[in-house]
Motif scaffolding. Structure first.
Motif, PDB file in Angstrom:
ATOM      1  N   UNK A 361       0.797  -1.228   0.000  1.00 44.47           N
ATOM      2  CA  UNK A 361       0.000   0.000   0.000  1.00 44.47           C
ATOM      3  C   UNK A 361       0.836   1.289   0.000  1.00 44.47           C
ATOM      4  N   UNK A 362       1.896   1.396   0.811  1.00 50.07           N
ATOM      5  CA  UNK A 362       2.720   2.609   0.682  1.00 50.07           C
ATOM      6  C   UNK A 362       3.385   2.731  -0.685  1.00 50.07           C
ATOM      7  N   UNK A 363       3.824   1.595  -1.248  1.00 50.81           N
ATOM      8  CA  UNK A 363       4.506   1.621  -2.551  1.00 50.81           C
ATOM      9  C   UNK A 363       3.548   2.028  -3.663  1.00 50.81           C
ATOM     10  N   UNK A 364       2.362   1.415  -3.708  1.00 48.85           N
ATOM     11  CA  UNK A 364       1.415   1.719  -4.785  1.00 48.85           C
ATOM     12  C   UNK A 364       0.886   3.142  -4.649  1.00 48.85           C
ATOM     13  N   UNK A 365       0.723   3.611  -3.402  1.00 43.25           N
ATOM     14  CA  UNK A 365       0.264   4.987  -3.209  1.00 43.25           C
ATOM     15  C   UNK A 365       1.251   6.003  -3.752  1.00 43.25           C
ATOM     16  N   UNK A 366       2.538   5.782  -3.476  1.00 43.95           N
ATOM     17  CA  UNK A 366       3.566   6.688  -3.997  1.00 43.95           C
ATOM     18  C   UNK A 366       3.639   6.619  -5.512  1.00 43.95           C
ATOM     19  N   UNK A 367       3.608   5.399  -6.069  1.00 39.54           N
ATOM     20  CA  UNK A 367       3.751   5.239  -7.520  1.00 39.54           C
ATOM     21  C   UNK A 367       2.560   5.842  -8.262  1.00 39.54           C
ATOM     22  N   UNK A 368       1.367   5.710  -7.712  1.00 38.93           N
ATOM     23  CA  UNK A 368       0.211   6.366  -8.335  1.00 38.93           C
ATOM     24  C   UNK A 368       0.395   7.879  -8.359  1.00 38.93           C
ATOM     25  N   UNK A 369       0.972   8.413  -7.296  1.00 39.60           N
ATOM     26  CA  UNK A 369       1.178   9.870  -7.239  1.00 39.60           C
ATOM     27  C   UNK A 369       2.173  10.349  -8.286  1.00 39.60           C
ATOM     28  N   UNK A 370       3.059   9.434  -8.748  1.00 40.63           N
ATOM     29  CA  UNK A 370       4.096   9.810  -9.703  1.00 40.63           C
ATOM     30  C   UNK A 370       3.683   9.628 -11.161  1.00 40.63           C
ATOM     31  N   UNK A 371       2.799   8.680 -11.443  1.00 35.99           N
ATOM     32  CA  UNK A 371       2.501   8.367 -12.848  1.00 35.99           C
ATOM     33  C   UNK A 371       1.123   8.824 -13.305  1.00 35.99           C
ATOM     34  N   UNK A 372       0.185   9.036 -12.370  1.00 36.72           N
ATOM     35  CA  UNK A 372      -1.175   9.433 -12.758  1.00 36.72           C
ATOM     36  C   UNK A 372      -1.262  10.952 -12.818  1.00 36.72           C
TER      37      UNK A 372
END
Length: 454
Positions: A361-372
């Protein structure tokens, strides 16, 4: 069996506090904690968000028991669950465009009032009131797991302009506290049931004050922010889909999310019957087992922070978490064979899955913030949830379609569900591997462009 689970729980708690103590002293956490403005901003976000999560946790363990007490058969209960997931994947999908167009703060407030209505419907044994509660509950869940995050990321990056790396710190902390709240919710719900003498209805009534408190804090402390407001509701949804399919990086991340979270949702319906079907004289203490799961999520959250401090990229952490879930599902598919069930091995595999959830969850939350893209954040987050809700509905239907003939759990249906999860995990692993490679290449290109000339 109880002594075994207590020993495991004690060991996990010790590991959890050691990991959290080390994680709290990592460089990234210390840098973020030295900024008083960032700490204040985190408190503004955490207070209503954690209250909302707590209200959700209060309800989850008692939904099935409430329906059963009202006299509904397993097939009818499964139908009510399917209604919730179906609402989340259809009507709930449009909460993203609504949040982007009309305001994410407004949608978060709407969540509090919609979920309060859902809690009130549980007071009636009437099937159609319960049906309406599940319908609106699916919509509320879509808001909880997309719009709150979209509001935070926008405020973090656009209004306050904090470093992007600090987003991981916030999501790690929220995942850690989410585990604590899950454990605490069971205690609070039981106390409410005894004190109010409402039985399974009590947790739903207990959740209402926390939802009201969350709404008050949001209205008093959160500024409004928006995504794209240049399209209508339907057009905004279509534009979100177009963005996903035009950007291979976003598509891969969406595949990872859909596969991983489908596994997680399906697991929720499997773990109790797996342990209860062991035919052991010593029954599994399910409350303590659930506490073990939540402690493992907290351990995973701390591991995420520790890996980041070792300069492991979030995309690699995502790949590690997906790999752990695949190993867990392969183990469960083998240990739930109807000829030789191994519940202890299944239990240990469950713990590995929960550790992977804590890292995920922390990883996917950060990655969504970077690519979306910021303008479509809530819309795309909700589109990602459509496949997982459809997959969960299908598996839930298949698990309960033979209930009148003895149930799928008695005929090996649970192993088939785990085999299906293995297939999902392999798709997720391939997607995570491709995403990690593509994201790192993209990040490297950006770093090279921003490198100062000497």
């Amino acid at each position: 069996m109880k002594e075994f689970v207590v020993t495991i729980l004690g060991s996990l708690v010790l590991v959890c506090f050691i990991a959290q103590w080390i994680a709290s002293r990592t460089k990234s956490q210390l840098v973020a904690s030295l900024n008083p403005e960032f700490q204040k901003f985190q408190r503004i976000f955490f207070a209503p968000y954690l209250l909302a999560l707590f209200s959700d946790w209060l309800q989850g363990p008692y939904v099935y028991r409430l329906y059963s007490q009202y006299g509904y058969a397993p097939k009818e209960i499964a139908l009510l669950y399917i209604v919730g997931f179906a609402a989340s994947s259809t009507v709930g999908t449009f909460t993203g465009p609504l949040a982007d167009m009309f305001g994410r703060r407004r949608l978060c407030l709407a969540f509090c009032f919609i979920y309060t209505f859902c809690c009130l419907t549980k007071m009636s044994p009437n099937f159609w009131w319960l049906f309406a509660g599940r319908l609106f509950g699916g919509v509320a869940t879509s808001i909880l797991f997309s719009t709150f995050e979209a509001w935070y990321v926008c405020e973090h990056t656009e209004r306050n302009v904090f470093p992007a790396d600090w987003i991981s710190s916030t999501f790690s902390i929220s995942t850690f506290w989410n585990g604590i709240l899950a454990i605490l919710s069971g205690v609070v719900a039981d106390i409410g049931a005894d004190w109010l003498n409402f039985g399974p209805v009590a947790p739903f009534m207990t959740a209402i004050p926390f939802l009201i408190a969350s709404a008050v804090l949001i209205s008093l402390s959160w500024p409004e922010n928006h995504g794209s407001r240049q399209f209508g509701l339907g057009r905004s949804f279509v534009e979100g889909l177009r963005t996903i399919f035009n950007d291979y990086t976003i598509l891969l991340l969406g595949l990872v999310q859909s596969m991983f979270e489908s596994i997680m949702y399906i697991f929720v319906f499997l773990w109790t019957p797996i342990l209860d079907s062991s035919q052991s004289a010593n029954a599994w203490p399910l409350g303590l087992v659930f506490s073990c799961f939540m402690v493992c999520i907290m351990i995973g959250s701390s591991l995420n922070t520790l890996l980041l401090n070792r300069n492991i990229r979030p995309s690699t952490i995502l790949l590690i978490s997906v790999t752990c879930s695949a190993v867990s599902m392969i183990t469960c598919a083998w240990s739930t064979n109807i000829q030789h069930r191994l519940p202890i091995l299944s239990f240990l595999a469950f713990l590995l899955l929960e550790v992977s959830v804590g890292m995920y969850f922390p990883a996917i939350g950060y990655l969504r913030s970077q690519v979306i893209p910021e303008s479509q954040r809530a819309s795309i987050n909700n589109v990602f949830r459509v496949p997982l809700n459809l997959i969960t509905c299908t598996v839930l239907y298949c698990l309960h379609r033979n209930d009148d003939a003895g149930g799928n759990h008695a005929s090996g249906g649970d192993q088939n569900a785990f085999l299906f999860n293995v297939a999902l995990s392999l798709v997720g692993f391939i997607s995570a591997l491709a995403f990690s490679k593509r994201f790192e290449e993209k990040t490297k290109t950006i770093d090279e462009k921003n490198e100062p000339l000497i």
